[in-house]
Design a protein around this motif. Structure first.
Motif, PDB file in Angstrom:
ATOM      1  N   THR A 235       0.852  -1.182   0.000  1.00  0.00           N
ATOM      2  CA  THR A 235       0.000   0.000   0.000  1.00  0.00           C
ATOM      3  C   THR A 235       0.891   1.237   0.000  1.00  0.00           C
ATOM      4  O   THR A 235       2.110   1.143  -0.134  1.00  0.00           O
ATOM      5  N   VAL A 236       0.283   2.411   0.133  1.00  0.00           N
ATOM      6  CA  VAL A 236       1.025   3.669   0.145  1.00  0.00           C
ATOM      7  C   VAL A 236       1.005   4.246   1.553  1.00  0.00           C
ATOM      8  O   VAL A 236      -0.045   4.279   2.199  1.00  0.00           O
ATOM      9  N   CYS A 237       2.167   4.680   2.029  1.00  0.00           N
ATOM     10  CA  CYS A 237       2.263   5.269   3.357  1.00  0.00           C
ATOM     11  C   CYS A 237       1.421   6.537   3.417  1.00  0.00           C
ATOM     12  O   CYS A 237       1.469   7.383   2.514  1.00  0.00           O
ATOM     13  N   ALA A 238       0.666   6.705   4.482  1.00  0.00           N
ATOM     14  CA  ALA A 238      -0.260   7.833   4.619  1.00  0.00           C
ATOM     15  C   ALA A 238       0.301   8.969   5.463  1.00  0.00           C
ATOM     16  O   ALA A 238      -0.401   9.957   5.716  1.00  0.00           O
ATOM     17  N   TYR A 239       1.553   8.869   5.896  1.00  0.00           N
ATOM     18  CA  TYR A 239       2.082   9.883   6.808  1.00  0.00           C
ATOM     19  C   TYR A 239       2.423  11.201   6.120  1.00  0.00           C
ATOM     20  O   TYR A 239       2.305  12.270   6.690  1.00  0.00           O
ATOM     21  N   CYS A 240       2.907  11.154   4.886  1.00  0.00           N
ATOM     22  CA  CYS A 240       3.256  12.402   4.187  1.00  0.00           C
ATOM     23  C   CYS A 240       2.990  12.227   2.699  1.00  0.00           C
ATOM     24  O   CYS A 240       2.428  11.226   2.263  1.00  0.00           O
ATOM     25  N   GLY A 241       3.411  13.203   1.899  1.00  0.00           N
ATOM     26  CA  GLY A 241       3.097  13.165   0.478  1.00  0.00           C
ATOM     27  C   GLY A 241       4.185  12.607  -0.413  1.00  0.00           C
ATOM     28  O   GLY A 241       4.099  12.727  -1.640  1.00  0.00           O
ATOM     29  N   VAL A 242       5.214  11.995   0.162  1.00  0.00           N
ATOM     30  CA  VAL A 242       6.302  11.470  -0.660  1.00  0.00           C
ATOM     31  C   VAL A 242       5.815  10.313  -1.524  1.00  0.00           C
ATOM     32  O   VAL A 242       6.219  10.161  -2.674  1.00  0.00           O
ATOM     33  N   GLY A 243       4.939   9.482  -0.985  1.00  0.00           N
ATOM     34  CA  GLY A 243       4.400   8.362  -1.756  1.00  0.00           C
ATOM     35  C   GLY A 243       5.160   7.071  -1.594  1.00  0.00           C
ATOM     36  O   GLY A 243       5.208   6.242  -2.517  1.00  0.00           O
ATOM     37  N   CYS A 244       5.785   6.842  -0.440  1.00  0.00           N
ATOM     38  CA  CYS A 244       6.520   5.601  -0.211  1.00  0.00           C
ATOM     39  C   CYS A 244       5.580   4.404  -0.197  1.00  0.00           C
ATOM     40  O   CYS A 244       4.476   4.477   0.350  1.00  0.00           O
ATOM     41  N   ASN A 245       6.024   3.326  -0.796  1.00  0.00           N
ATOM     42  CA  ASN A 245       5.251   2.085  -0.775  1.00  0.00           C
ATOM     43  C   ASN A 245       5.611   1.265   0.453  1.00  0.00           C
ATOM     44  O   ASN A 245       6.778   1.107   0.789  1.00  0.00           O
TER      45      ASN A 245
END
Length: 286
Positions: A235-245
């Motif tokens: 999924t995509v990390c929801a902490y910031c807008g970088v978009g880490c998987n």
């Protein structure tokens, strides 16, 4: 429509691998070519997100004209090269290296180690009960990850991931010399007192389980850790807008650890403390 960049095309070069002609893109290592040809060459210190370190020497192969065995993980393939991956010299060298490693450290959580020891006929017990071992107690000084140096083979992958290849924190390095060499933080302090930022990228690249999630460590101690029963969801990390998987490893409907795909162009397997360890709120069901 998603467009995949092709990059600069690489010229193919031809050489001989175990008596068979093969082609590999220019710049490929012998290990790359072996994998492309379906040949299983063991390795511990090689990582797909790090530069080769040539530390474990398990991947050595024979190259015609070379006085010594060469590490397949770093030796580049060359036109006309003749390589033998499973000859007597290479097999004997791997056997001895596995014996030395298994006689001094705990390889019980190293993927495929038991298989390689069996396949190469390694006998770690032949050095006798007096063989020096790194029987150190695991260091449990925080709630995120555990350092079990009794399983460390000094592959340097954690040092590189923490250093100039990825995190640039330089919190860990090698201290001591010879058999007393250890991976350590400054002044061998407790982890919370060090420069560690708890990104966990060292845990991601560790090949032996010397570094592991505290959750995994506790479950192994309790006998409940079961990778065959785990489901992985990216999924995509929801902490910031970088978009880490993020790849969530779930067992019994609980997240037990978090990794990141190594082929992701954003993270390349790396995360920050929030992405890798900040998942507890997801399963807070009170």
């Amino acid at each position: 429509m998603t467009v995949t960049p092709l990059g600069v095309p690489r010229r193919l070069l031809e050489f001989t691998l175990d008596g068979e002609p093969v082609r590999a893109p220019e710049g490929s290592t012998i290990l790359d070519a072996c994998r492309a040809a379906g040949k299983d060459v063991p390795t511990l210190c090689e990582g797909d997100t790090l530069r080769p370190k040539n530390a474990c020497r398990v991947c050595v192969v024979e190259v015609e004209g070379s006085r010594t065995l060469v590490p397949a993980c770093s030796r580049r393939a060359e036109p006309g090269m003749r390589v033998s991956t499973d000859g007597e010299r290479a097999r004997h060298s791997r056997k001895v290296v596995l014996e030395l490693l298994a006689s001094s450290v705990d390889l019980s959580t190293t993927p495929r180690a038991a298989e390689w020891i069996r396949d190469y006929g390694a006998e770690p017990d032949r050095f006798g009960p007096d063989a020096a071992r790194l029987d150190e107690e695991p260091r449990v000084d925080n709630e995120l990850y555990v350092r079990d140096y009794g399983k460390c083979v000094l592959c340097y992958k954690c040092v590189d991931a923490c250093g100039d290849q990825w995190q640039n924190t330089f919190a860990i390095s090698v201290a001591g010399r010879g058999f007393d060499a250890r991976i350590a933080v400054e002044h061998d302090a407790a982890l919370p007192d060090s420069a560690c930022v708890y990104c966990g990228n060292c845990v991601e690249v560790c090949p032996t389980g010397a570094l592991s999630f505290k959750s995994e460590f506790d479950m192994r101690a309790a006998g409940t850790w079961d990778e065959s029963a785990q489901m992985e969801t990216t999924t995509v990390c929801a902490y910031c807008g970088v978009g880490c998987n993020l790849t969530l490893h779930v067992q019994d409907n609980e997240i037990v650890k978090v990794t990141s795909p190594h082929d992701n162009p954003v993270t390349h397997g790396n995360l920050c403390i929030k992405g890798r360890f900040g998942y507890q709120h997801v399963q807070n069901r009170n």
